[in-house]
Design a protein around this motif. Structure first.
Motif, short mmCIF file in Angstrom:
data_model
loop_
_atom_site.label_atom_id
_atom_site.label_comp_id
_atom_site.label_asym_id
_atom_site.label_seq_id
_atom_site.Cartn_x
_atom_site.Cartn_y
_atom_site.Cartn_z
N TYR A 106 -24.89 38.01 -8.17
CA TYR A 106 -25.07 36.61 -8.59
C TYR A 106 -25.53 35.75 -7.42
N GLN A 107 -24.86 35.86 -6.28
CA GLN A 107 -25.21 35.03 -5.13
C GLN A 107 -26.58 35.38 -4.55
N TRP A 108 -26.93 36.66 -4.63
CA TRP A 108 -28.17 37.13 -3.99
C TRP A 108 -29.40 36.87 -4.84
N ALA A 109 -29.28 36.97 -6.17
CA ALA A 109 -30.49 36.88 -7.00
C ALA A 109 -30.30 36.15 -8.31
N LEU A 110 -29.10 36.09 -8.87
CA LEU A 110 -28.93 35.59 -10.23
C LEU A 110 -28.57 34.11 -10.31
N ALA A 111 -28.24 33.48 -9.19
CA ALA A 111 -27.83 32.07 -9.22
C ALA A 111 -28.90 31.15 -9.80
N PRO A 112 -30.20 31.36 -9.53
CA PRO A 112 -31.22 30.47 -10.11
C PRO A 112 -31.27 30.48 -11.63
N PHE A 113 -30.74 31.52 -12.27
CA PHE A 113 -30.76 31.59 -13.73
C PHE A 113 -29.67 30.73 -14.37
N GLY A 114 -28.75 30.22 -13.57
CA GLY A 114 -27.70 29.39 -14.12
C GLY A 114 -26.73 30.18 -14.98
N ARG A 115 -26.53 29.70 -16.22
CA ARG A 115 -25.58 30.35 -17.12
C ARG A 115 -25.98 31.79 -17.42
N LEU A 116 -27.27 32.04 -17.60
CA LEU A 116 -27.72 33.40 -17.88
C LEU A 116 -27.42 34.33 -16.71
N GLY A 117 -27.46 33.79 -15.51
CA GLY A 117 -27.18 34.61 -14.33
C GLY A 117 -25.73 35.03 -14.24
N TRP A 118 -24.79 34.07 -14.43
CA TRP A 118 -23.39 34.48 -14.30
C TRP A 118 -22.93 35.28 -15.51
N ILE A 119 -23.59 35.10 -16.66
CA ILE A 119 -23.27 35.95 -17.81
C ILE A 119 -23.69 37.40 -17.51
N ALA A 120 -24.85 37.58 -16.86
CA ALA A 120 -25.29 38.93 -16.49
C ALA A 120 -24.31 39.57 -15.50
N ALA A 121 -23.85 38.77 -14.53
CA ALA A 121 -22.88 39.30 -13.56
C ALA A 121 -21.56 39.65 -14.24
N PHE A 122 -21.10 38.81 -15.19
CA PHE A 122 -19.87 39.11 -15.92
C PHE A 122 -20.03 40.33 -16.82
N LEU A 123 -21.21 40.47 -17.42
CA LEU A 123 -21.46 41.65 -18.25
C LEU A 123 -21.35 42.92 -17.42
N TYR A 124 -21.89 42.88 -16.21
CA TYR A 124 -21.75 44.03 -15.31
C TYR A 124 -20.28 44.33 -15.04
N LEU A 125 -19.49 43.28 -14.79
CA LEU A 125 -18.07 43.47 -14.49
C LEU A 125 -17.32 44.04 -15.67
N VAL A 126 -17.54 43.48 -16.87
CA VAL A 126 -16.78 43.95 -18.04
C VAL A 126 -17.21 45.36 -18.43
N CYS A 127 -18.48 45.69 -18.28
CA CYS A 127 -18.92 47.06 -18.57
C CYS A 127 -18.31 48.04 -17.57
N GLY A 128 -18.18 47.62 -16.32
CA GLY A 128 -17.52 48.47 -15.33
C GLY A 128 -16.06 48.70 -15.67
N ALA A 129 -15.37 47.63 -16.14
CA ALA A 129 -13.97 47.77 -16.54
C ALA A 129 -13.83 48.69 -17.74
N LEU A 130 -14.72 48.56 -18.72
CA LEU A 130 -14.69 49.44 -19.88
C LEU A 130 -14.98 50.88 -19.47
N ARG A 131 -15.88 51.05 -18.54
CA ARG A 131 -16.21 52.40 -18.05
C ARG A 131 -15.00 53.06 -17.40
N LEU A 132 -14.26 52.31 -16.59
CA LEU A 132 -13.07 52.85 -15.94
C LEU A 132 -11.97 53.17 -16.96
N ALA A 133 -11.79 52.29 -17.95
CA ALA A 133 -10.77 52.53 -18.97
C ALA A 133 -11.12 53.78 -19.78
N ARG A 134 -12.37 53.94 -20.14
CA ARG A 134 -12.77 55.12 -20.91
C ARG A 134 -12.60 56.39 -20.09
#
Length: 278
Positions: A96-124
């Motif tokens: 987010y800080q390196w490349a996604l900040a200019p996208f605003g809401r779309l940028g932090w949603i992409a970063a959160f999607l990465y985080l939640v998919c990683g959490a789901l991957r670990l749980a599975r």
């Protein structure tokens, strides 16, 4: 006289934890936490290097636990929690800080999607680790995704530009990584590689040459190696699917040819029978 049955001693759960492998897990967590601090200070290359160091510690703690026979349920759960911080929160914030900040809401949603998919991957992984083939990971492992993000940051630094130079390309990479982590694509786990077993002399030479090339251009070679690993899952899936299709087609051809031979044999027998009757 009734004989009294002796009570069998109940096996109590062992108290305490194994220190050595959990120390390496803690070192992995520390590296991930340091990557978060470096990202907040906009030292992106330092943060990327810390994430890669965390990947090394994460690989070592499992190897050491298996080598010393000190695996435990506590260590597995602790490792998953540390992985979520080191390979989920740290790379997500870095992206987010390196490349996604200019996208605003779309940028932090992409970063959160990465985080939640990683959490789901670990749980599975924790649920299915005793039922799947240990030679493969189901879905891209979260250290591989985090390592790719970190190596991309270091790779672009060689050419003196950052993720904001190609923001749409990088946000696409984040979405692809998120999808690969929760997919059912198999990735090699390399758990079958045992350093204690004897290997051919050529294997030692290949490892040494690979290390020399990585040391000569670490930022470029690490990115290329992780990119190849990222592509290995879809490539192996396509290759196996085509192999199954070819095998199935050959089986159908053999069945068809066998059926034709049987039909020809039946026609020949019928013709001979008619000849005999005549």
């Amino acid at each position: 006289m009734k004989t009294r049955r002796k009570k069998r001693p109940q096996h109590r759960e062992k108290k305490g934890i194994y220190v050595l492998p959990n120390l390496f897990t803690t070192a992995s967590l520390f590296s991930g936490f340091y990557a978060i601090i470096a990202t907040m200070q906009e030292r992106f290359e330092t943060a990327a290097a810390a994430i890669l160091i965390s990947c090394v510690f994460d690989a070592l703690d499992g190897k050491i636990a298996r080598f010393t026979h000190t695996t435990s349920h506590f260590g597995s759960e602790y490792d998953s929690l540390c992985d979520l911080v080191a390979f989920g929160v740290a790379p997500g914030l870095l992206a987010y800080q390196w490349a996604l900040a200019p996208f605003g809401r779309l940028g932090w949603i992409a970063a959160f999607l990465y985080l939640v998919c990683g959490a789901l991957r670990l749980a599975r992984f924790n649920v299915q680790k005793n039922t799947v083939d240990p030679g493969y990971f189901r879905g891209l492992p979260i250290p591989g995704a985090a390592g790719f993000v970190a190596s991309l940051v270091l790779f672009t630094s060689v050419f003196s530009f950052d993720g904001r130079a190609f923001p749409f390309l990088f946000i696409l990479c984040v979405y692809i990584l998120s999808f690969l982590m929760v997919s059912t694509i198999n990735y090699p786990s390399f758990k079958g590689l045992e350093l204690r077993k004897q290997r051919p002399f050529s294997a030692l030479v290949a490892v040494i040459l690979t290390l020399i090339v990585i040391v000569y251009q670490p930022k470029i070679m690490l990115f290329l190696i992780l990119t190849l690993y990222l592509l290995s899952g879809p490539f192996l899936m396509i290759y196996r699917r085509r192999t199954r299709e070819v095998t199935k087609a050959r089986g159908e051809d053999l069945s068809a040819s066998a059926g034709d031979e049987t039909q020809t044999q039946e026609e020949s027998d019928t013709h001979r029978l008619r000849h005999i009757i005549k």
